[in-house]
Design a protein around this motif. Structure first.
Motif, PDB file in Angstrom:
ATOM      1  N   SER A  17       0.843  -1.196   0.000  1.00 58.79           N
ATOM      2  CA  SER A  17       0.000   0.000   0.000  1.00 58.79           C
ATOM      3  C   SER A  17       0.875   1.241   0.000  1.00 58.79           C
ATOM      4  O   SER A  17       1.798   1.365   0.817  1.00 58.79           O
ATOM      5  CB  SER A  17      -0.898   0.006   1.232  1.00 58.79           C
ATOM      6  OG  SER A  17      -1.733   1.134   1.241  1.00 58.79           O
TER       7      SER A  17
ATOM      8  N   TYR B 252       0.884   5.728  -0.785  1.00 59.45           N
ATOM      9  CA  TYR B 252       0.129   6.963  -0.975  1.00 59.45           C
ATOM     10  C   TYR B 252       1.102   8.075  -1.338  1.00 59.45           C
ATOM     11  O   TYR B 252       2.242   8.074  -0.877  1.00 59.45           O
ATOM     12  CB  TYR B 252      -0.627   7.350   0.297  1.00 59.45           C
ATOM     13  CG  TYR B 252      -1.644   6.351   0.744  1.00 59.45           C
ATOM     14  CD1 TYR B 252      -1.315   5.401   1.706  1.00 59.45           C
ATOM     15  CD2 TYR B 252      -2.938   6.345   0.234  1.00 59.45           C
ATOM     16  CE1 TYR B 252      -2.230   4.469   2.124  1.00 59.45           C
ATOM     17  CE2 TYR B 252      -3.864   5.408   0.653  1.00 59.45           C
ATOM     18  CZ  TYR B 252      -3.503   4.470   1.597  1.00 59.45           C
ATOM     19  OH  TYR B 252      -4.419   3.531   2.010  1.00 59.45           O
TER      20      TYR B 252
ATOM     21  N   SER C 214       0.595   0.519   9.318  1.00 56.59           N
ATOM     22  CA  SER C 214      -0.125   1.225   8.263  1.00 56.59           C
ATOM     23  C   SER C 214       0.600   2.477   7.817  1.00 56.59           C
ATOM     24  O   SER C 214       1.191   3.193   8.621  1.00 56.59           O
ATOM     25  CB  SER C 214      -1.519   1.610   8.766  1.00 56.59           C
ATOM     26  OG  SER C 214      -2.238   0.465   9.149  1.00 56.59           O
TER      27      SER C 214
END
Length: 124
Positions: free
Chosen positions: A57, A59, A103
């Motif tokens: 993940s 961003y 995360s």
């Protein structure tokens, strides 16, 4: 405890590329999310990119999306920021940071460890 050391900064012409590296110490690197932030003269530190513990993940800040790529190699305890199509506005000190949570985060206050920074200057 994690120590982070950035490298790969320098002077590059507009439109050029650089690859920043972040070397981490400590046995728990693979459990940390990693991020890159930057600070230009007279400006606040801003988020650039982040990647979760597995690399699955990512961003990006809107200003770098499509030009920058964050990645990591847990076996080597390394994080990277590939920067392409650089503009003069990308000139800043770039910091690598580690977040003890799994995360990815865009918030600087979530990060527990910071490197000393590496200067990137985009100029002709």
């Amino acid at each position: 405890q994690v120590q982070l050391v950035e490298s790969g900064g320098g002077l590059v012409q507009p439109g050029g590329s650089l690859r920043l590296s972040c070397a981490a110490s400590g046995r728990t690197f693979s459990t940390y999310a990693m991020g890159w932030f930057r600070q230009a003269p007279g400006k606040e530190r801003e988020f650039v990119a982040t990647i979760n513990w597995s690399g699955g993940s990512t961003y990006y800040a809107g200003s770098v999306k499509g030009r920058f790529t964050i990645s990591r190699d847990n076996a080597k305890k390394m994080a990277y920021l590939q920067m392409n199509s650089l503009y003069s506005e990308d000139t800043a000190v770039y910091y690598c940071a580690a977040d003890r949570s799994y995360s990815a985060s865009t918030r600087s206050y979530d990060y527990d460890y910071w490197g000393q920074g590496t200067q990137v200057t985009v100029s002709s």
